[in-house]
Design an enzyme around this catalytic site. Structure first.
Site, mmCIF file in Angstrom:
data_model
loop_
_atom_site.group_PDB
_atom_site.id
_atom_site.type_symbol
_atom_site.label_atom_id
_atom_site.label_comp_id
_atom_site.label_asym_id
_atom_site.label_seq_id
_atom_site.Cartn_x
_atom_site.Cartn_y
_atom_site.Cartn_z
ATOM 1 N N CYS A 42 -20.183 -12.733 13.146
ATOM 2 C CA CYS A 42 -18.943 -13.124 12.471
ATOM 3 C C CYS A 42 -17.925 -13.595 13.512
ATOM 4 C CB CYS A 42 -18.392 -11.945 11.686
ATOM 5 S SG CYS A 42 -16.725 -12.189 11.036
ATOM 6 N N CYS A 84 -11.229 -16.740 3.504
ATOM 7 C CA CYS A 84 -11.895 -15.565 4.073
ATOM 8 C C CYS A 84 -10.874 -14.458 4.225
ATOM 9 C CB CYS A 84 -12.503 -15.918 5.440
ATOM 10 S SG CYS A 84 -13.174 -14.491 6.350
ATOM 11 N N ASP A 85 -11.283 -13.230 3.949
ATOM 12 C CA ASP A 85 -10.399 -12.080 4.055
ATOM 13 C C ASP A 85 -9.863 -11.917 5.477
ATOM 14 O OD1 ASP A 85 -9.146 -9.989 2.690
ATOM 15 O OD2 ASP A 85 -10.650 -8.536 3.322
ATOM 16 N N SER A 137 -12.293 4.304 0.747
ATOM 17 C CA SER A 137 -12.174 4.378 2.201
ATOM 18 C C SER A 137 -12.069 5.818 2.665
ATOM 19 C CB SER A 137 -10.941 3.598 2.664
ATOM 20 O OG SER A 137 -11.091 2.219 2.411
ATOM 21 N N LEU A 197 -10.826 -3.847 13.837
ATOM 22 C CA LEU A 197 -10.336 -5.070 14.467
ATOM 23 C C LEU A 197 -9.001 -4.797 15.150
ATOM 24 C CD1 LEU A 197 -11.059 -7.585 11.583
ATOM 25 C CD2 LEU A 197 -12.045 -7.718 13.876
ATOM 26 N N CYS A 219 0.849 -1.192 0.000
ATOM 27 C CA CYS A 219 0.000 0.000 0.000
ATOM 28 C C CYS A 219 0.880 1.235 0.000
ATOM 29 C CB CYS A 219 -0.908 -0.010 1.234
ATOM 30 S SG CYS A 219 -2.177 1.293 1.226
ATOM 31 N N CYS A 249 -21.526 -11.544 4.375
ATOM 32 C CA CYS A 249 -20.963 -12.747 4.981
ATOM 33 C C CYS A 249 -20.841 -12.556 6.487
ATOM 34 C CB CYS A 249 -19.591 -13.019 4.371
ATOM 35 S SG CYS A 249 -18.797 -14.497 5.000
ATOM 36 N N CYS A 306 -26.016 -16.039 24.139
ATOM 37 C CA CYS A 306 -26.639 -16.575 22.922
ATOM 38 C C CYS A 306 -27.703 -17.629 23.232
ATOM 39 C CB CYS A 306 -25.585 -17.185 21.996
ATOM 40 S SG CYS A 306 -24.623 -15.977 21.050
#
Length: 354
Positions: free
Chosen positions: A323, A269-270, A124, A190, A15, A248, A310
């Site tokens: 997720c 998965c990313d 972004s 995250l 990047c 997702c 839950c």
């Protein structure tokens, strides 16, 4: 006849910025094999050909370019990719393109390519200049210039905003409204895989407070009949009205993604582009082999603990535990779940708009 999406990393984690909270740089740095070179057109062709071979005629293929910063691959790469896709396109099939970018490298040539090939661009922007520049290498002015070029050329785009502890929901909503940004996707920050905290780290209470405040502002706007797409909220509405969501993980059930690194290595998965879940290489394996490999099996077997609430949650059907990459945040406080807090706040209003 099939539908299939590939999430392609043509520049891997490379990047031109150094955003403090970049989760993909964190993932790439943790891998034993961290792709450094740009994707070759040979690798791109192997991916394209194998996807069409797997899907057959009358199929729909979506190529989503992500990073790092995918525009580092250059206009020539994308032009060659599109030509190759057209050459291998099967009878009656459709191709869609999208790309996520920090916006700073957008130029006239890219805009012409995007417009001619009907790309959807995700840019972004975290909010106003002060907030955006805190974590995104003082890139606000360049990103806005990129958006202005997209507007000039009539390119479809939406806004991706990373939500941190520094984000104020009301200020962000006002920023969207002032700039006419009516298609947005909040991305909740995250923490690094190490679990370390920083100034930008969200906690469970902050997450729920932000979502409830933004929801109230969003709901007031859409209740007037005005278009305003917020991915989280529209997915929750879809779960309430249709029992399904396009995002997702929105319903707590993982789907296999085809994430393709610059060297052709695939992951499921990313959020899990890690050595443990490596899923063969597109240059060496078929799509069918990748979808049945050990790495994918490990990904589906891997789980993170759901919140203890839950078991008795009245809105579990609208979350399913969430997720799994975010569950450490959902489980941060004993006896509390930010997802439950938010959904209970929103659900009755959404049910009223069936």
């Amino acid at each position: 006849m099939r539908q299939m999406t590939a999430l392609i990393k043509p520049a891997s984690s490379a990047c031109n910025l150094k955003c403090s909270y970049c989760f993909y740089c964190d993932e790439a740095a943790s891998r034993e094999k961290n792709a450094k070179a740009l994707m070759s057109i040979d690798t791109a062709e192997n991916l394209i050909k194998k996807m069409f071979d797997f899907c057959g005629d009358n199929s729909t293929l979506t190529f989503m370019f992500q990073g790092g910063e995918p525009l580092l691959a250059g206009v020539d790469f994308f032009e060659a990719f599109i030509r190759t896709a057209e050459n291998h396109k099967t009878k009656g099939s459709k191709i869609y393109y999208s790309l996520q970018t920090n916006g700073t490298l957008i130029n006239e040539d890219f805009c012409k390519l995007f417009k001619e090939n009907d790309f959807l661009i995700g840019v972004s922007v975290d909010g106003n200049k002060e907030l955006h520049d805190k974590n995104r290498s003082a890139s606000f002015d360049s990103a806005i210039q990129g958006i202005e070029l997209l507007k000039k050329h009539g390119v479809s785009f939406n806004i991706l905003s990373v939500i941190t502890s520094q984000t104020d929901a009301s200020m962000l909503f006002d920023f969207y409204m002032r700039n006419g940004f009516r298609d947005v996707q909040p991305i909740y920050c995250l923490d690094p895989l190490s679990g370390e905290k920083d100034d930008y780290s969200l906690n469970a209470k902050q997450l729920a407070r932000f979502k409830k405040r933004l929801f109230n502002l969003w709901f007031a706007e859409v209740s007037k009949g005005n278009h305003f797409y917020v991915r989280d909220f529209d997915n929750l509405l879809s779960l309430i009205t249709k029992g399904v969501a396009e995002q997702c993980g929105a319903s707590g059930r993982c789907n296999a993604q085809l994430v393709v690194e610059a060297d052709g290595t695939c992951y499921p998965c990313d959020f899990y582009c890690l050595d443990e879940f490596e899923c063969l290489n597109i240059n060496e394996a078929s799509i069918n082999d990748i979808l049945n490999c050990e790495g994918l099996k490990k990904f589906f077997e891997h789980s993170e603990p759901v919140n203890t609430l839950c078991a008795s949650c009245p809105v579990k059907a609208l979350c399913g535990g969430g997720c799994k990459r975010y569950r450490s945040l959902y489980n941060q406080l004993s006896g509390y779940c930010p997802q439950m807090d938010f959904i209970l706040h929103a659900v009755e209003k959404l049910r009223a708009v069936r």
